[in-house]
Scaffold this motif. Structure first.
Motif, PDB file in Angstrom:
ATOM      1  N   PRO A  67       5.568   5.402  13.339  1.00 42.05           N
ATOM      2  CA  PRO A  67       6.670   6.310  13.009  1.00 42.05           C
ATOM      3  C   PRO A  67       7.389   5.874  11.740  1.00 42.05           C
ATOM      4  CG  PRO A  67       6.710   5.753  15.339  1.00 42.05           C
ATOM      5  CD  PRO A  67       5.686   4.859  14.712  1.00 42.05           C
ATOM      6  N   ALA A  68       7.794   6.858  10.937  1.00 40.82           N
ATOM      7  CA  ALA A  68       8.508   6.552   9.695  1.00 40.82           C
ATOM      8  C   ALA A  68       9.827   5.852  10.018  1.00 40.82           C
ATOM      9  CB  ALA A  68       8.761   7.829   8.920  1.00 40.82           C
ATOM     10  N   THR A  69      10.125   4.808   9.266  1.00 36.17           N
ATOM     11  CA  THR A  69      11.325   4.002   9.539  1.00 36.17           C
ATOM     12  C   THR A  69      12.103   3.741   8.255  1.00 36.17           C
ATOM     13  OG1 THR A  69      10.065   1.957   9.276  1.00 36.17           O
ATOM     14  CG2 THR A  69      10.247   2.841  11.505  1.00 36.17           C
ATOM     15  N   THR A  70      13.354   3.331   8.432  1.00 29.67           N
ATOM     16  CA  THR A  70      14.217   2.860   7.336  1.00 29.67           C
ATOM     17  C   THR A  70      14.280   3.877   6.199  1.00 29.67           C
ATOM     18  OG1 THR A  70      13.359   0.664   7.890  1.00 29.67           O
ATOM     19  CG2 THR A  70      14.833   0.823   5.983  1.00 29.67           C
ATOM     20  N   THR A  71      14.823   5.043   6.498  1.00 32.77           N
ATOM     21  CA  THR A  71      14.967   6.074   5.464  1.00 32.77           C
ATOM     22  C   THR A  71      16.076   5.698   4.493  1.00 32.77           C
ATOM     23  OG1 THR A  71      14.240   7.750   7.033  1.00 32.77           O
ATOM     24  CG2 THR A  71      15.353   8.527   5.063  1.00 32.77           C
ATOM     25  N   ARG A  72      15.755   5.799   3.209  1.00 30.90           N
ATOM     26  CA  ARG A  72      16.708   5.436   2.153  1.00 30.90           C
ATOM     27  C   ARG A  72      16.944   6.665   1.273  1.00 30.90           C
ATOM     28  NH1 ARG A  72      12.817   1.885   3.068  1.00 30.90           N
ATOM     29  NH2 ARG A  72      11.492   2.677   1.374  1.00 30.90           N
ATOM     30  N   TRP A  73      18.224   7.065   1.132  1.00 32.29           N
ATOM     31  CA  TRP A  73      18.592   8.288   0.407  1.00 32.29           C
ATOM     32  C   TRP A  73      19.240   7.966  -0.933  1.00 32.29           C
ATOM     33  CZ3 TRP A  73      17.850  13.386   1.945  1.00 32.29           C
ATOM     34  CH2 TRP A  73      17.376  13.568   3.256  1.00 32.29           C
ATOM     35  N   ASN A  74      18.881   8.768  -1.937  1.00 31.10           N
ATOM     36  CA  ASN A  74      19.495   8.648  -3.268  1.00 31.10           C
ATOM     37  C   ASN A  74      19.566  10.019  -3.924  1.00 31.10           C
ATOM     38  OD1 ASN A  74      19.605   5.526  -4.180  1.00 31.10           O
ATOM     39  ND2 ASN A  74      17.765   5.863  -2.944  1.00 31.10           N
ATOM     40  N   THR A  99       5.704   3.682   6.471  1.00 31.24           N
ATOM     41  CA  THR A  99       4.821   3.811   7.617  1.00 31.24           C
ATOM     42  C   THR A  99       3.630   2.892   7.411  1.00 31.24           C
ATOM     43  OG1 THR A  99       3.528   5.338   9.005  1.00 31.24           O
ATOM     44  CG2 THR A  99       3.520   5.754   6.637  1.00 31.24           C
ATOM     45  N   THR A 100       3.124   2.320   8.490  1.00 29.13           N
ATOM     46  CA  THR A 100       1.961   1.432   8.416  1.00 29.13           C
ATOM     47  C   THR A 100       0.727   2.177   8.893  1.00 29.13           C
ATOM     48  OG1 THR A 100       3.331  -0.523   8.774  1.00 29.13           O
ATOM     49  CG2 THR A 100       0.973  -0.761   9.171  1.00 29.13           C
ATOM     50  N   ILE A 101      -0.327   2.113   8.088  1.00 33.16           N
ATOM     51  CA  ILE A 101      -1.554   2.862   8.351  1.00 33.16           C
ATOM     52  C   ILE A 101      -2.532   2.024   9.166  1.00 33.16           C
ATOM     53  CG2 ILE A 101      -3.526   4.030   7.296  1.00 33.16           C
ATOM     54  CD1 ILE A 101      -0.886   5.440   6.794  1.00 33.16           C
ATOM     55  N   THR A 102      -3.111   2.626  10.186  1.00 34.48           N
ATOM     56  CA  THR A 102      -4.259   2.051  10.893  1.00 34.48           C
ATOM     57  C   THR A 102      -5.463   2.920  10.583  1.00 34.48           C
ATOM     58  OG1 THR A 102      -2.902   1.151  12.683  1.00 34.48           O
ATOM     59  CG2 THR A 102      -5.244   1.447  13.133  1.00 34.48           C
ATOM     60  N   ALA A 103      -6.445   2.345   9.919  1.00 35.22           N
ATOM     61  CA  ALA A 103      -7.644   3.101   9.528  1.00 35.22           C
ATOM     62  C   ALA A 103      -8.855   2.198   9.678  1.00 35.22           C
ATOM     63  CB  ALA A 103      -7.510   3.612   8.096  1.00 35.22           C
ATOM     64  N   VAL A 104      -9.631   2.421  10.730  1.00 35.70           N
ATOM     65  CA  VAL A 104     -10.818   1.607  11.009  1.00 35.70           C
ATOM     66  C   VAL A 104     -12.010   2.533  11.195  1.00 35.70           C
ATOM     67  CG1 VAL A 104     -11.869  -0.101  12.540  1.00 35.70           C
ATOM     68  CG2 VAL A 104      -9.397  -0.149  12.127  1.00 35.70           C
ATOM     69  N   GLY A 105     -13.040   2.335  10.398  1.00 31.73           N
ATOM     70  CA  GLY A 105     -14.244   3.144  10.513  1.00 31.73           C
ATOM     71  C   GLY A 105     -15.092   2.989   9.264  1.00 31.73           C
ATOM     72  N   ASP A 106     -16.374   2.703   9.451  1.00 28.89           N
ATOM     73  CA  ASP A 106     -17.239   2.413   8.309  1.00 28.89           C
ATOM     74  C   ASP A 106     -17.258   3.542   7.290  1.00 28.89           C
ATOM     75  OD1 ASP A 106     -17.796   0.254   9.954  1.00 28.89           O
ATOM     76  OD2 ASP A 106     -19.886   0.163   9.309  1.00 28.89           O
ATOM     77  N   ASN A 107     -17.237   4.776   7.760  1.00 26.95           N
ATOM     78  CA  ASN A 107     -17.299   5.924   6.856  1.00 26.95           C
ATOM     79  C   ASN A 107     -16.025   6.760   6.908  1.00 26.95           C
ATOM     80  OD1 ASN A 107     -20.112   5.479   6.048  1.00 26.95           O
ATOM     81  ND2 ASN A 107     -20.581   6.019   8.167  1.00 26.95           N
ATOM     82  N   LEU A 108     -14.921   6.134   7.325  1.00 27.76           N
ATOM     83  CA  LEU A 108     -13.676   6.876   7.505  1.00 27.76           C
ATOM     84  C   LEU A 108     -12.984   7.138   6.177  1.00 27.76           C
ATOM     85  CD1 LEU A 108     -11.520   8.092   9.350  1.00 27.76           C
ATOM     86  CD2 LEU A 108     -10.494   5.814   9.517  1.00 27.76           C
ATOM     87  N   ARG A 109     -12.666   8.410   5.954  1.00 28.86           N
ATOM     88  CA  ARG A 109     -11.838   8.829   4.831  1.00 28.86           C
ATOM     89  C   ARG A 109     -10.789   9.797   5.375  1.00 28.86           C
ATOM     90  NH1 ARG A 109     -14.514   5.393   3.234  1.00 28.86           N
ATOM     91  NH2 ARG A 109     -15.564   5.085   1.234  1.00 28.86           N
ATOM     92  N   GLY A 110      -9.549   9.596   4.995  1.00 28.73           N
ATOM     93  CA  GLY A 110      -8.475  10.475   5.444  1.00 28.73           C
ATOM     94  C   GLY A 110      -7.579  10.845   4.273  1.00 28.73           C
ATOM     95  N   THR A 111      -6.641  11.731   4.560  1.00 33.16           N
ATOM     96  CA  THR A 111      -5.672  12.146   3.541  1.00 33.16           C
ATOM     97  C   THR A 111      -4.271  12.064   4.116  1.00 33.16           C
ATOM     98  OG1 THR A 111      -7.249  13.637   2.472  1.00 33.16           O
ATOM     99  CG2 THR A 111      -4.924  14.011   2.024  1.00 33.16           C
ATOM    100  N   LEU A 112      -3.393  11.416   3.382  1.00 29.73           N
ATOM    101  CA  LEU A 112      -1.984  11.336   3.754  1.00 29.73           C
ATOM    102  C   LEU A 112      -1.214  12.308   2.872  1.00 29.73           C
ATOM    103  CD1 LEU A 112       0.217   9.851   5.411  1.00 29.73           C
ATOM    104  CD2 LEU A 112       0.408   8.244   3.496  1.00 29.73           C
ATOM    105  N   GLY A 113      -0.483  13.212   3.508  1.00 27.69           N
ATOM    106  CA  GLY A 113       0.269  14.216   2.757  1.00 27.69           C
ATOM    107  C   GLY A 113       1.543  14.587   3.481  1.00 27.69           C
ATOM    108  N   VAL A 114       2.294  15.493   2.904  1.00 33.31           N
ATOM    109  CA  VAL A 114       3.540  15.958   3.500  1.00 33.31           C
ATOM    110  C   VAL A 114       3.451  17.464   3.716  1.00 33.31           C
ATOM    111  CG1 VAL A 114       4.668  16.272   1.255  1.00 33.31           C
ATOM    112  CG2 VAL A 114       6.057  15.981   3.308  1.00 33.31           C
TER     113      VAL A 114
END
Length: 208
Positions: A67-74, A99-114
């Motif tokens: 989960p996203a933590t420690t939100t900082r506003w400016n 956020t900390t990513i867990t990504a395990v897999g020999d051929n794993l590719r993912g996309t992080l977006g909003v």
């Protein structure tokens, strides 16, 4: 002259009756065959053995984030408190979270977006001109043109597995409407409005 025929009685020891021995053997063989059929469930008995092809196992990988933590506003002038801050046309507000990513897999590719497609504005189209963008630091991919690629761990090569990604969301309220005219006052101007940011979500998905 009278001819006399004599007959000798046949021996009783069976020496001249071999057909009886053959018949007895046939009966015994038939009984044995029936016994084999019965013992084998209708088939002849046979030796049988099976062996596994391999003793190895294959395990699945994992793709997740904390989960996203420690939100900082400016804003453009420095740190702000979102609970008391009042945004006006021309402001640029940012908030950063980790956020900390867990990504395990020999051929794993993912996309992080909003995903900000459900961004709710209380006074539409008062803040319809808001521009929302995202920058992620900490991953191998620093471009983000088509989202930020997440690469899974392969053997001892960790890639993005276990990396802390810092996600910075920027919200810009242009000083004019999209058509270049002033915002004005009253309904549709964005005055006394609000934006529900709880609908803005960080999305991590596998590329297939």
């Amino acid at each position: 002259m009278m001819t006399t025929l004599s007959f000798s009685p046949a021996p009783i020891d069976g020496s001249r009756r071999p057909w009886r021995r053959h018949a007895t053997r046939a009966v015994v063989a038939g009984a044995l065959a029936v016994g084999l059929l019965t013992a084998g469930g209708g088939t002849f008995s046979r030796w049988y053995e099976s062996q596994p092809l391999t003793g190895d196992t294959i395990s699945s990988g994992q793709l997740s984030m904390t989960p996203a933590t420690t939100t900082r506003w400016n804003d453009q002038n420095g740190p702000i408190d979102p609970a008391s801050y009042r945004m006006v046309p021309g402001d640029t507000v940012t908030f950063a979270t980790d956020t900390t990513i867990t990504a395990v897999g020999d051929n794993l590719r993912g996309t992080l977006g909003v995903d900000h497609s459900r961004l709710v504005v209380a006074d539409p189209p008062g803040a319809a001109g808001l521009n929302v963008s995202m920058v992620v630091s900490g991953l191998t991919d620093t471009n983000g043109t088509d989202g930020y690629t997440v690469v899974g761990q392969k053997g001892a090569t960790v890639n993005d597995n276990g990396r802390k990604a810092t996600v910075t969301i920027t919200i810009v309220w242009p000083s004019t409407r999209p058509d270049g005219t002033p915002w004005g006052n009253g309904p549709g101007s964005g005055e006394a409005s609000s934006v529900d940011l709880s609908t803005v979500r960080l999305v991590l998905s596998q590329n297939v």
